[in-house]
Design a protein around this motif. Structure first.
Motif, PDB file in Angstrom:
ATOM      1  N   THR A 145     -20.952   6.656 -21.550  1.00 43.91           N
ATOM      2  CA  THR A 145     -20.399   7.996 -21.392  1.00 43.91           C
ATOM      3  C   THR A 145     -20.827   8.606 -20.069  1.00 43.91           C
ATOM      4  OG1 THR A 145     -20.113  10.108 -22.547  1.00 43.91           O
ATOM      5  CG2 THR A 145     -22.337   9.200 -22.484  1.00 43.91           C
ATOM      6  N   ARG A 194     -16.599   3.884 -17.164  1.00 46.95           N
ATOM      7  CA  ARG A 194     -16.615   4.399 -18.534  1.00 46.95           C
ATOM      8  C   ARG A 194     -15.836   3.491 -19.478  1.00 46.95           C
ATOM      9  NH1 ARG A 194     -16.741  11.012 -17.440  1.00 46.95           N
ATOM     10  NH2 ARG A 194     -18.174  10.816 -15.683  1.00 46.95           N
ATOM     11  N   SER A 242     -13.472  12.658 -17.403  1.00 40.77           N
ATOM     12  CA  SER A 242     -13.021  11.738 -18.455  1.00 40.77           C
ATOM     13  C   SER A 242     -11.715  12.213 -19.083  1.00 40.77           C
ATOM     14  CB  SER A 242     -14.097  11.618 -19.540  1.00 40.77           C
ATOM     15  OG  SER A 242     -15.231  10.930 -19.068  1.00 40.77           O
ATOM     16  N   SER A 298     -15.541   5.368 -23.800  1.00 41.03           N
ATOM     17  CA  SER A 298     -16.891   5.914 -24.018  1.00 41.03           C
ATOM     18  C   SER A 298     -16.897   7.381 -24.406  1.00 41.03           C
ATOM     19  CB  SER A 298     -17.759   5.698 -22.760  1.00 41.03           C
ATOM     20  OG  SER A 298     -17.839   4.341 -22.422  1.00 41.03           O
ATOM     21  N   LEU A 299     -15.843   7.840 -25.076  1.00 39.12           N
ATOM     22  CA  LEU A 299     -15.802   9.210 -25.580  1.00 39.12           C
ATOM     23  C   LEU A 299     -16.025   9.282 -27.091  1.00 39.12           C
ATOM     24  CD1 LEU A 299     -12.832  10.662 -23.505  1.00 39.12           C
ATOM     25  CD2 LEU A 299     -15.211  11.427 -23.432  1.00 39.12           C
ATOM     26  N   THR A 356     -20.125  16.047 -26.442  1.00 41.69           N
ATOM     27  CA  THR A 356     -18.722  15.640 -26.403  1.00 41.69           C
ATOM     28  C   THR A 356     -17.917  16.480 -27.377  1.00 41.69           C
ATOM     29  OG1 THR A 356     -19.448  13.373 -25.942  1.00 41.69           O
ATOM     30  CG2 THR A 356     -17.146  13.675 -26.581  1.00 41.69           C
TER      31      THR A 356
END
Length: 505
Positions: free
Chosen positions: A156, A260, A379, A431-432, A450
């Motif tokens: 992340t 990511r 992102s 990577s979220l 997040t």
């Protein structure tokens, strides 16, 4: 002059944009060497875009820098951009608006100053700050490089991929006595600029625009050493093609990529860079000090001359801050900077509005690492429309959740189940979203930071009430045990402590 009215300080230096020169030190815009009047906010916008060296700057990123402590409408950007374009006249297309994504300066790479150190193999200097909690990761990545020519570090935003990769490169350079070639991609937006950056870093002539991957690979066929390609996620497909072509012509070079998401080509080994370890809520004083997230917090606090007493109360607060920040190094460093002003108690209270609170990163850091919001903006800008819809809607879950629950809460006429399944895979890959296996079941969960960002997006889209109703219906239909033993105390809230249903590291 009031603090909010003071002109922003962008440091010094002159940036060339075609016929124009942007003097950051004197805050002056010149055309062919002659100063021309420009408003303060319009200059700030131009300075941010020019400093990004062609990288796309999101709307939220621009607002956070130009109006750092003020809530303003997006229309303010349009007003000042209109004035700026009027000043640029026939060169108004230097400043581009990318619909739905942001803004960028349209310049040729030769017009952007490039550090001369990129023209030759770069020796990676040791960092002047100790890398906390990463020794095992360093050793693991070095071992992977012994058996594979391509290792991608994924994780992340703000988790420390670049710093880990630089330390790996430094040690590999020492051990193998071979050069390291550092290719920085964060400020680039096109395949051609990426190719130029690779050629420059390897000491080769540039100007390879439009040249097929095979041609670039042939030019680098004799390259030896380690190539570090940093921040590749926004150009991931182009990076994958170049790397695959290079391996077809070169049997010597090794490559480390930070991104990511992974490249997804055959020679690749992937190393996931996890956050630092955080202490559980009931940890003793000794146990708290043993966790790497806490050690990083105390290291950065000491560097900023912030005193943290080694008694139970203060250490418990540090442990809670690190836990609620998910052990992410960037978030911890941003929080320490605010502790200097607000104290530990004040910092803890401000975490409920962490996107506004966690700002003020290093002046020399990339813009997306100067605030937590900017890190997530980067992102978020890489997601498709359906992925963004899914991302904000799953923020309603605090703790573990299943794909079936995603379907019940997130899907409707605007988001089909098939899109939700594909979007879940994409969010994990980027990577979220985190995955946890529990026997035969696949469970998902979000880091608290997040989730806070995604919840704000849910509010911004005016969907919080509708998604909360669906979430409450789901909770009623499921046995409490099946729901993980945890229900949100308030729809759309960010929990103050880590719930039992959320995994701990």
């Amino acid at each position: 002059m009031a603090a909010l009215d003071r002109p922003l300080n962008f440091g010094s230096g002159v940036m060339e944009l075609g016929r124009f020169q942007v003097d950051l030190g004197t805050r002056e815009l010149r055309r062919d060497g002659v100063a021309i009047p420009v408003g303060a906010r319009a200059f700030d916008i131009l300075a941010v875009l020019a400093s990004a060296s062609g990288r796309l700057v999101t709307k939220d990123e621009l607002l956070s820098v130009v109006w750092p402590q003020t809530i303003v409408e997006e229309n303010n950007i349009h007003v000042h951009l209109s004035a700026l374009r009027k000043i640029l006249g026939s060169d108004r297309n230097l400043v581009l608006t990318i619909p739905g994504r942001g803004y960028q300066i349209c310049v040729r790479r030769s017009e952007v100053a490039v550090p001369s150190s990129l023209g030759v193999p770069m020796r990676v200097a040791p960092s002047n700050v100790a890398l906390v909690g990463r020794e095992m990761a360093i050793q693991r990545v070095l071992a992977m490089l012994d058996s594979s020519r391509l290792v991608t570090l994924v994780g992340t935003g703000g988790v420390g991929k670049t710093r880990l990769a630089l330390e790996v490169a430094r040690r590999a350079e020492q051990d193998a006595a071979e050069p390291t070639y550092v290719v920085e991609l964060s400020g680039l937006t096109t395949r051609d600029s990426m190719v130029d950056a690779i050629m420059e870093a390897c000491g080769q002539p540039t100007g390879c625009a439009g040249v097929p991957e095979g041609g670039v690979a042939c030019a680098l066929s004799d390259l030896r050493g380690l190539m570090l390609v940093d921040n590749a996620e926004h150009l991931i497909a182009h990076v994958a093609e170049i790397v695959e072509a290079l391996f077809a012509t070169n049997n010597h070079v090794r490559i480390v990529v930070t991104s990511r998401e992974r490249l997804r080509i055959s020679p690749e080994q992937t190393f996931r860079v996890d956050p630092l370890e955080t202490p559980p809520a009931d940890a003793s004083q000794t146990d708290i000090l043993a966790h790497s997230a806490v050690r990083l917090f105390l290291q950065r606090a000491s560097a900023m001359q912030v005193t943290v007493d080694a008694d139970g109360r203060q250490l418990q607060l540090v442990g809670e801050l690190c836990r609620r920040l998910d052990g992410i190094p960037l978030a911890i460093e941003l929080a320490v900077a605010r502790v200097a002003d607000l104290g530990l108690d004040g910092a803890r209270r401000c975490l409920d509005d962490r996107m506004a609170f966690l700002t003020g990163g290093y002046r020399t850091a990339r813009l997306r690492h100067q605030s937590l919001r900017a890190t997530f903006d980067w992102s978020h800008a890489l997601l498709s429309h359906s992925e963004r819809t899914l991302f904000r809607r799953i923020a309603i879950f605090d703790g573990l959740f299943t794909l079936d629950w995603v379907g019940a809460v997130a899907c409707d006429t605007t988001l089909s189940l098939s899109n939700a399944i594909a979007g879940t895979d994409a969010l994990v890959a980027k990577s979220l979203l985190n995955v946890q296996m529990e026997g035969p079941r696949v469970l998902y969960w979000l880091y608290e930071s997040t989730r806070a960002y995604a919840l704000q997006k849910l509010r911004d889209e005016d969907e919080l009430e509708a998604i909360s109703v669906r979430h409450e219906r789901l909770a009623v239909c499921l046995p409490r045990r099946a729901y993980g033993g945890y229900l949100n105390p308030e729809p759309g809230s960010v929990s103050r402590t880590s719930p039992a249903a959320r995994p701990t590291r």
